[in-house]
Scaffold this active site. Structure first.
Site, short mmCIF file in Angstrom:
data_model
loop_
_atom_site.label_atom_id
_atom_site.label_comp_id
_atom_site.label_asym_id
_atom_site.label_seq_id
_atom_site.Cartn_x
_atom_site.Cartn_y
_atom_site.Cartn_z
N TYR A 127 0.85 -1.19 0.00
CA TYR A 127 0.00 0.00 0.00
C TYR A 127 0.89 1.25 0.00
CZ TYR A 127 -3.59 -3.38 1.35
OH TYR A 127 -4.43 -4.45 1.38
N CYS A 146 4.92 -18.64 16.65
CA CYS A 146 3.70 -18.28 17.38
C CYS A 146 3.59 -19.22 18.57
CB CYS A 146 2.47 -18.48 16.50
SG CYS A 146 2.44 -17.40 15.06
N ASP A 203 -9.08 -16.57 3.61
CA ASP A 203 -8.29 -16.61 2.37
C ASP A 203 -8.08 -18.04 1.89
OD1 ASP A 203 -7.80 -13.79 2.15
OD2 ASP A 203 -6.51 -14.00 3.91
S1 SF4 Z 1 -2.91 -16.51 12.40
FE1 SF4 Z 1 -0.84 -17.31 11.91
S2 SF4 Z 1 0.55 -15.70 12.56
FE2 SF4 Z 1 -1.42 -15.31 13.57
S3 SF4 Z 1 -1.23 -16.35 15.55
FE3 SF4 Z 1 -2.23 -17.77 14.14
S4 SF4 Z 1 -0.54 -19.01 13.34
FE4 SF4 Z 1 0.37 -17.19 14.25
#
Ligand code: SF4
Length: 414
Positions: A121, A133, A301
């Site tokens: 953007y 994560c 998505d």
């Molecule tokens: S959506 Fe993907 S980046 Fe976000 S917390 Fe969940 S695993 Fe991690």
């Protein structure tokens, strides 16, 4: 002021879980949570009693996708319910094996301009700083990072990204994301924030994090102090279901808000999780009670492994229709589709404009009543309304459906 969060039902939560005897001091320690992640097929079998063919599927899937769930987030699953919404979001499933989809559905790699940096953007960038994560969502759009990380993870890579920012004065806003940036060691997070905030034309920073949802004990005083030092800073979090709004999550959001850090939320529309108007309305209303503003509501998505979680696009429009006018506007986010191949976010809303003519527009409201709005300088006197054509021609101002007597009490405006 206390937040309005219901207590956890007896069928789920720590007290009903495998971890019921873990001392609270360990349970509330983020490092204990990370040391005890649920991540192997045998752990999932042991906790949920999966069938042997499902176990075999997870063994195969493990070579393709990451698995991990914090004990805290896992404890939100009702183990007796195979269709539990939290389970659908976080527990790997054999359905991922046959799922269609793309490794990089938003083509972020094509707009990568420096390590971790996506410039799509005009005035803002995405800065991916980790692939880690504390729990891995089955619908994640950055699964590609689980194999080959795009993140700027070393000092050299971070500095290369900062050099790009310094040379691009059009960038006002940096969204730091991942993976989850709030899982980083504090020293590294502090370094990244210091460097980004040192770029004179960067006006503010956003952090995308699911830690308020999946590891709320992560919001220690030390982390909050680091965040506090680098404002103006926003946290954009990601609640998808009202069950995620626990007392622990509410407390984390309250601590963040008390530091003067605004919280907004994005929700992904997921089949079998939240594809229901009542669930979404409850979610968005409850978010406001914990000081989190619903910001985006996304169509899922086309990412690899998540096809079974996608809904028809019209489901989202139907849900939006059930929100606008039926609850406070603060609880109504923008429903959007992230265009495949890197086209960016496209709002996709119910259509409230019925027709238009020179000098006026014909609109319908949340109850199905139809109105004309006259532009400045045009005239639109009240006439008996019989059709949309009468409205479009300016002969009438509104059509009132049966059963809405309060409109007849209101005088038309000149
Ligand atoms: S959506 Fe993907 S980046 Fe976000 S917390 Fe969940 S695993 Fe991690």
């Amino acid at each position: 002021m206390s937040t309005q969060v219901e207590s956890v039902p007896a069928s789920w939560g720590k007290a009903a879980s495998r971890w019921r005897d873990v001392p609270d001091s360990d349970w509330s320690d983020p490092l204990w949570q990370l040391r005890n992640l649920v991540r192997t097929p045998d752990q999932f079998v042991g906790l949920l009693g999966l069938a042997s063919d499902e176990r075999a599927s997870l063994v195969r899937l493990r070579t393709q996708f990451r698995f991990a769930v914090s004990p805290y987030y896992f404890s939100l699953i009702d183990p007796a319910d195979p269709d539990d919404p939290i389970r659908r979001m976080i527990v790997p499933s054999s359905l991922e094996e046959t799922s269609e989809g793309h490794e990089d559905p938003l083509a972020e790699r094509e707009d990568r301009v420096a390590p971790g940096l996506v410039h799509r953007y005009p005035d803002r960038v995405l800065f991916v700083v980790t692939a880690f994560c504390s729990s891995y969502c089955r619908f994640c759009i950055r699964k590609r990072n689980w194999k080959t990380s795009d993140a700027a993870s070393s000092r050299v890579e971070i500095d290369q990204a900062i050099a790009y920012l310094r040379s691009h004065e059009e960038v006002r806003d940096v969204l730091i994301s991942g993976g989850d940036p709030l899982t980083l060691p504090l020293e590294q997070l502090d370094y990244i924030l210091t460097q980004v905030r040192s770029v004179p034309h960067v006006e503010f920073v956003r952090i995308g994090s699911r830690e308020p949802v999946m590891l709320p004990m992560r919001f220690t005083d030390d982390l909050l102090r680091v965040l506090d030092q680098h404002g103006p800073l926003w946290i954009n979090t990601h609640f998808n279901h009202p069950r995620e709004i626990t007392p622990e999550a509410a407390s984390a959001c309250e601590k963040i808000a008390r530091r003067g850090i605004p919280l907004s939320n994005q929700t992904v529309l997921l089949a079998g999780v939240n594809d229901d108007a009542a669930i979404i309305k409850t979610l968005f209303q409850k978010l406001l009670t914990i000081r989190v503003r619903p910001y985006y509501f996304f169509q899922c998505d086309r990412v690899v492994g998540a096809d079974h979680l996608r809904t028809n696009v019209w489901k989202g429009v139907e849900i939006m229709e059930s929100l606008r006018g039926h609850t406070t506007g603060l609880a109504v986010p923008t429903f959007a589709i992230d265009a495949p191949g890197g086209g960016g976010k496209i709002p996709f809303m119910p259509n409230y404009m019925v027709s238009a003519a020179p000098g006026l527009v014909v609109l319908r409201n949340f109850e199905g009543a139809t109105f004309t709005y006259a532009e400045r300088g045009s005239e639109c006197g009240e006439q008996p309304a019989v059709s949309v054509a009468d409205l479009a021609s300016g002969r009438s101002q509104r059509i009132i459906p049966a059963g809405q007597p309060h409109y007849t009490r209101r005088k038309p405006q000149p």
